[in-house]
Structure formats: C-alpha cells, structure tokens
Design a protein around this motif. Structure first.
Motif, PDB file in Angstrom:
ATOM      1  N   ALA A  60      -1.090  17.437   9.159  1.00  0.00           N
ATOM      2  CA  ALA A  60      -2.371  17.021   8.570  1.00  0.00           C
ATOM      3  C   ALA A  60      -2.518  17.519   7.144  1.00  0.00           C
ATOM      4  CB  ALA A  60      -3.520  17.534   9.424  1.00  0.00           C
ATOM      5  N   ARG A  61      -2.095  18.728   6.871  1.00  0.00           N
ATOM      6  CA  ARG A  61      -2.202  19.283   5.519  1.00  0.00           C
ATOM      7  C   ARG A  61      -1.339  18.489   4.544  1.00  0.00           C
ATOM      8  NH1 ARG A  61      -2.090  25.803   6.913  1.00  0.00           N
ATOM      9  NH2 ARG A  61      -4.359  26.039   7.133  1.00  0.00           N
ATOM     10  N   ILE A  62      -0.174  18.051   5.018  1.00  0.00           N
ATOM     11  CA  ILE A  62       0.701  17.242   4.163  1.00  0.00           C
ATOM     12  C   ILE A  62       0.045  15.892   3.882  1.00  0.00           C
ATOM     13  CG2 ILE A  62       2.929  16.052   4.048  1.00  0.00           C
ATOM     14  CD1 ILE A  62       4.050  18.394   5.791  1.00  0.00           C
ATOM     15  N   LYS A  76       0.860  -1.184   0.000  1.00  0.00           N
ATOM     16  CA  LYS A  76       0.000   0.000   0.000  1.00  0.00           C
ATOM     17  C   LYS A  76       0.899   1.238   0.000  1.00  0.00           C
ATOM     18  CE  LYS A  76      -3.512  -2.332   2.840  1.00  0.00           C
ATOM     19  NZ  LYS A  76      -4.504  -2.588   1.807  1.00  0.00           N
ATOM     20  N   PRO A  77       0.448   2.342  -0.580  1.00  0.00           N
ATOM     21  CA  PRO A  77       1.234   3.571  -0.531  1.00  0.00           C
ATOM     22  C   PRO A  77       1.524   3.969   0.908  1.00  0.00           C
ATOM     23  CG  PRO A  77      -0.588   3.781  -2.071  1.00  0.00           C
ATOM     24  CD  PRO A  77      -0.811   2.512  -1.325  1.00  0.00           C
ATOM     25  N   LEU A  78       2.748   4.381   1.172  1.00  0.00           N
ATOM     26  CA  LEU A  78       3.174   4.719   2.531  1.00  0.00           C
ATOM     27  C   LEU A  78       3.794   6.109   2.571  1.00  0.00           C
ATOM     28  CD1 LEU A  78       3.828   3.985   5.515  1.00  0.00           C
ATOM     29  CD2 LEU A  78       5.972   2.985   4.662  1.00  0.00           C
ATOM     30  N   LEU A  79       3.331   6.915   3.518  1.00  0.00           N
ATOM     31  CA  LEU A  79       3.924   8.223   3.790  1.00  0.00           C
ATOM     32  C   LEU A  79       4.572   8.163   5.167  1.00  0.00           C
ATOM     33  CD1 LEU A  79       4.407  11.279   3.347  1.00  0.00           C
ATOM     34  CD2 LEU A  79       2.118  11.662   4.308  1.00  0.00           C
ATOM     35  N   TRP A 112      -1.073  14.471   0.165  1.00  0.00           N
ATOM     36  CA  TRP A 112      -0.491  13.204  -0.298  1.00  0.00           C
ATOM     37  C   TRP A 112      -1.563  12.149  -0.550  1.00  0.00           C
ATOM     38  CZ3 TRP A 112      -0.777   8.561   2.459  1.00  0.00           C
ATOM     39  CH2 TRP A 112      -0.043   7.499   1.934  1.00  0.00           C
ATOM     40  N   ALA A 113      -2.560  12.069   0.347  1.00  0.00           N
ATOM     41  CA  ALA A 113      -3.588  11.013   0.271  1.00  0.00           C
ATOM     42  C   ALA A 113      -4.615  11.255  -0.809  1.00  0.00           C
ATOM     43  CB  ALA A 113      -4.293  10.886   1.614  1.00  0.00           C
ATOM     44  N   ASP A 114      -4.665  12.440  -1.393  1.00  0.00           N
ATOM     45  CA  ASP A 114      -5.734  12.792  -2.302  1.00  0.00           C
ATOM     46  C   ASP A 114      -5.927  11.781  -3.438  1.00  0.00           C
ATOM     47  OD1 ASP A 114      -7.722  14.929  -3.042  1.00  0.00           O
ATOM     48  OD2 ASP A 114      -6.565  14.872  -4.900  1.00  0.00           O
TER      49      ASP A 114
END
Length: 239
Positions: A226-228, A175-178, A232-234
């Motif tokens: 949170a904004r980051i 899964k995509p990971l930040l 990123w999650a968009d």
C-alpha cells in the motif's frame, strides 16, 4: 445488491479509489482490507466490496463470471462518482488485478491503475478448480470447495473466463500502470507480471514485492504494498 465499505481517508484527503479483491476472496481478505486501510491512513479513501455471492453481498457466486466481475468494478467507480468522490485510483489483487485491467477503460474517473499479483490472463484461475473441471464441462455445473466456502462452479463461468483476453485491454489502457508482484509467488508466477508489463505501454512501472506470498498474509506485506501504491499514485491524484 453488493455489499461494500469505504475506508475513509485520514487527515488531508489526497484522493479516492476502488479495490477489486481476488478470486473467491472478499473485501475482508488480508490484501483487500490491509491495503485499503493503509491507503486510507495515507489520505486515499478506498471502496472495497464483495463480489456476487461472496461475503455480505447478495446472489449466487455461481451465477457470476469474469465479465460480471469487470462490470461490477466499473459500477463501483460509478458509485464513487455519484457520491461526489470519484475514484482516480483502481487497485486489484490477483484475479481482481485482471478485472481492473479489463475495467479501466470504462471506469468512471480513473486516472491510474495498480495490480498486485495479477495473472496475465483470467483463465489462469482454472488451476484452482481443475479437479472438478471435467464434471463441470460434462454436467454443466459441479459443487466446489474454495477456501472453506461451498460454491457451485458452472460451465458458463469456465467458458467466460476462457474467452477473456486481456492483451488488447492492456495495450489500449492509456493510463499509468503499476505492476506489483512477488518473485516467489507460487500461485500466480512472476512471468505473469512480465507479460503484463511488456504488453503495457508507458507510463508503466514494476515493483517486486520480495518475500511476499500471493495472499499478502504475512505481517507487513500488504502494508508495504500500500505504501508503494500511495507513493506511486501521488502524481495522478487530483485532490
């Protein structure tokens, strides 16, 4: 029964998520509350909940474990799916970051994972209770003060944390990971972020939260995180 609350999304609904709080903290801790409220303000509804024996949740914290925390995180995603708002996003702070890494493969509906100040291995938390560790191992349990809370630390918890190994979980995440971490974090060092990032496979991203403390208590730190996460999650949100 575990207590939680949902920060409902404002305006157009972009998606939903679940937040896992840090070690002995809770849903009202600065990182949990402020990150979730900001994500909700940007259209991402978030469930944040108190783990066993913390905040408004029932039970004795001493009866829990890292394995228990992971299982409750998975259960939280099932709760969101059952209410018709499946959580595409899983976010964890500190010890909760380790939990979401371990829970992600079993989580219901999750498409992306973000960690903030997470340790590479759950056993990193041992430094928090090293003053009572020998007594716990000898006697089976010992009282322990954490953040003004009087808790019972049990040998089973220590052993469970020591057994946990996130390496394979991270490698098999799919899964995509930040990974987000402060270079000046004195509680969980930045090398933990490097280990998580280097172990993970693409798609993976890293963002340095420069100037932030571990608990994100200073003004604007949690909101910026949170904004980051929101930006990123968009691309991974279904709504």
């Amino acid at each position: 029964m575990l207590a939680g609350l949902i920060d409902l999304p404002e305006g157009e609904v972009r998606g939903w998520g679940v937040f896992s709080h840090g070690f002995t903290l809770g849903k009202e801790s600065p990182a949990a509350a402020r990150i979730c409220k900001q994500l909700a303000a940007e259209g991402i509804g978030m469930l944040r909940f108190d783990n066993l024996g913390l905040g408004d949740s029932e039970g004795d914290w001493g009866d829990g474990s890292f394995t228990h925390k992971v299982a409750d995180t998975v259960e939280a995603t099932r709760f969101m799916a059952d209410r018709g708002t499946p959580a595409e996003l899983l976010v964890g702070h500190s010890f909760g970051g380790a939990a979401v890494l371990a829970a992600a493969t079993d989580a219901i509906g999750v498409d992306a994972v973000a960690t903030v100040g997470a340790p590479f291995q759950p056993a990193h938390v041992e430094h928090n209770y090293d003053a009572v560790l020998s007594r716990v191992l000898e006697d089976g349990q010992a009282p322990w003060m954490a953040g003004g809370k009087s808790l019972i630390l049990r040998k089973a918890f220590v052993q469970d944390v020591r057994r946990a190994d996130l390496r394979q979980k991270i490698m098999q995440l799919k899964k995509p990971l930040l990974v987000m971490h402060s270079p000046t974090d004195t509680t969980v060092g930045i090398e933990n972020a490097s280990d998580i990032f280097n172990t993970a496979r693409h798609p993976r991203s890293f963002v340095a939260l420069e100037g932030s403390d571990h608990l994100l208590t200073k003004k604007g730190q949690a909101k910026r995180a949170a904004r980051i996460i929101s930006a990123w999650a968009d691309q991974y949100l279904n709504d």
